[in-house]
Every structure is written in C-alpha cells, then in structure tokens.
Design a protein around this motif. Structure first.
Motif: not given
Length: 181
Positions: A88-92
């Motif tokens: 959802a938050l486009d994190a690694d």
C-alpha cells in the motif's frame, strides 16, 4: 529515540531502502520511534494504524475470512498486515504488530500475546524465499510495558533480518532470537 530505531534507520539508509509500518496494539508507537531518528525521512514511507479489526481488511488487505475465523491476534494476520502495508505504501520493507496489550484478553488470546512481522525483498540475492517472517511473543508486564516491548521486538526483527542478509549469519541469529521467547 532508541538505539534500535537509530540502527535500523542507519542500515536502511546505507542500503537505500524504505520501510512502512502497520500497527494495531502499538497504536503508532513504532512509527513514532522510527521518526524520532534524525534522517528517518530518507527511509520511512509512512504507517497505517489499523486498530479496528475491519480496517486491517479494508486498508491492509488482510483476508476477511481469516479475520472472521481467527480474529486479529494471529500470526497470519500479522504477516498479511506487513505485506499489505509494504504494498500500500510502496516500501521495500513492511513491519506489523498485532496482539493483546490488556487489560482484557482478546479473540481468545491472553494478555501479552503479540505477533510481530516483517515482509520484504528477500529474493534470490539473500538466499531466502520472497516473503516475510513472523515472531510470536509472550510478554509480561502492564499495558505500557507490553506495547514498548512490542516496538522493540519489531524493530529488532527487521534489523536482525537485514544484518543477517549482510553477514550471511541469518540462521544463527534467528535461532538465538527464537530461543529467547
């Protein structure tokens, strides 16, 4: 600001990677701990505090049937929360906390039952299958102590995972960590 958060921000900065957090019982404390570190804006994408069970499904994509049958305090729920916030938050990396801080039991689980999870880009380079890891905790203490230890544990879980990738010593660290609980 904790040394665990400082070390995590340092490791993520060196690697050029980001983290997002999904929190339930910790109510934003993990995000607050990470953002207390100077320079955290380089690595911290954001957080979702999904305290209400239905928000775990609506915002993080946790399986509704799983929530209906097992409740929110479950290792699979923690894993899906971490994966969901990562996406959802486009994190690694995604971190998640769910559990019972008290004063009363929840979903048939006693006070002090906590699940912390990490989801990330393990893949071929690390020799670990894509996906995540969940640690089950049985914590003692009052509500504040359980929440504090949950924060420390989820930060340590990701720090150890990253350090394990860097040193190739992940199995030894996991054995040591799991033996402590």
């Amino acid at each position: 600001m904790s040394s665990a958060a400082t070390e995590l921000v340092r490791l993520l900065t060196v690697r050029g990677e980001t983290v997002a957090v999904a929190e339930s019982l910790t109510g934003g404390l993990v995000a607050a701990e990470i953002t207390s570190v100077p320079g955290a804006s380089k690595v911290f994408r954001g957080s979702v505090t999904a305290y209400a069970t239905e928000l775990k499904h609506e915002l993080l994509g946790v399986d509704a049937a799983l929530l209906a049958t097992r409740g929110a305090v479950d290792p699979q729920v923690a894993a899906q929360m971490a994966a969901g916030v990562r996406k959802a938050l486009d994190a690694d990396w995604g971190l998640a906390t769910t559990g019972v801080a008290g004063p009363d039991p929840q979903d048939g689980q006693p006070v002090g039952t906590v699940f912390v999870a990490v989801d990330g880009p393990f893949g071929a380079d690390s020799g670990v299958a894509e996906g995540g890891k969940v640690t089950s905790l049985r914590l003692n203490g009052d509500r504040a102590e359980i929440r504090r230890e949950s924060v420390r544990s989820v930060l340590a879980l990701l720090t150890e995972r990253i350090a394990g990738e860097q040193t190739g010593n992940e199995r030894a660290q996991d054995t040591e960590r799991n033996g402590g609980f």
